[in-house]
Design an enzyme around this catalytic site. Sequence first.
Site, PDB file in Angstrom:
ATOM      1  N   ASP A 227      -2.056   7.136 -26.533  1.00 34.00           N
ATOM      2  CA  ASP A 227      -3.180   6.216 -26.749  1.00 34.00           C
ATOM      3  C   ASP A 227      -3.963   6.647 -27.984  1.00 34.00           C
ATOM      4  O   ASP A 227      -5.178   6.551 -28.020  1.00 34.00           O
ATOM      5  CB  ASP A 227      -4.088   6.204 -25.520  1.00 34.00           C
ATOM      6  CG  ASP A 227      -5.085   5.044 -25.540  1.00 34.00           C
ATOM      7  OD1 ASP A 227      -4.760   4.000 -26.115  1.00 34.00           O
ATOM      8  OD2 ASP A 227      -6.187   5.193 -24.976  1.00 34.00           O
ATOM      9  N   ASP A 244      -8.931  13.134 -25.094  1.00 33.74           N
ATOM     10  CA  ASP A 244      -8.397  12.124 -24.177  1.00 33.74           C
ATOM     11  C   ASP A 244      -6.873  12.234 -24.064  1.00 33.74           C
ATOM     12  O   ASP A 244      -6.131  11.385 -24.550  1.00 33.74           O
ATOM     13  CB  ASP A 244      -8.797  10.708 -24.617  1.00 33.74           C
ATOM     14  CG  ASP A 244     -10.296  10.472 -24.515  1.00 33.74           C
ATOM     15  OD1 ASP A 244     -10.943  11.191 -23.740  1.00 33.74           O
ATOM     16  OD2 ASP A 244     -10.803   9.576 -25.211  1.00 33.74           O
TER      17      ASP A 244
END
Length: 293
Positions: A227, A244
């Site tokens: 991502d 993340d």
Amino acid sequence: MHPSSPTGDLDPFFTFDYTPLEGLEHLADGQRLTTYWDVEAGHRGPSPVPAWVVQDSGAVDTELGVLKTGKEADVFLLERATTDEADTRELDTTHVACLLAAKRYRDTDHRTFHRSAVYAEGRGVRRSRDQRALARGSRYGRQIAAVRWAEAEWLAMCRAWEHGIPVPYPVSLEGTELLMEFVGEPTGLAAPRLAQAQADPALLQHLWEQVRTVVLQLAEQGWAHGDLSAYNLLVHHETVTVIDLPQVVDVVTNPQGHVLLHRDCLNVAAWFTGHGVDADGEALFAEALSLAL
């Protein structure tokens, strides 16, 4: 029971002195005793532990505010500080406080692991009961999903840190709360995301080279971030840090691994191209894929 020496005397290696913790019975709202030594050993960060990490068992964590809200988790700013500087000196520690980011995955009534199925392909689930609960999306299944999501990010961060990939140092994991290094200023001002960074052409080129390196370093571990974008890359003092990582995927075992790696490369290259940098996402993908396979 302490092990004894062959003579029957207590082995001094297994003895220790301690000072009772006093005056901590009435912690203020938003405060707690440090959780560092409460978590199991495998859920404390990799060695060597950086000197800035406060490890004093009498330290207090104070919540200072929200850093980020998200669909799966919220991130809070914590200060971990010792309550007695004298105790810290005895521990031969030069730091009495540090700032931490606490990433807390949402409770079962509010979290939405809307993307987890794609990223979880190729990841095993030990117990069939857990697999069935995950498939049904029951309350227990959502609890399992949250724990797995936190553990996946923890494991990815630890391995990335150990291999020199620029991630925040992972301090500890307890349940669905992941404590990590705060990337920013000592005042609590968080480092901006790449998407927010103000940079001249020379610095942008320097940042692109760092991002390329991150993608290739992950690929060397067989991974795609999954991502990657200008919104989960921090820029602090002209240095990139990737954040993340719960959706990190194995490029080989995950059926979508190639697709996600390709998307990562195109996403970051497109951002830099839009800011005047000659960034070739397809070339980056070809190089990364060759390392990952």
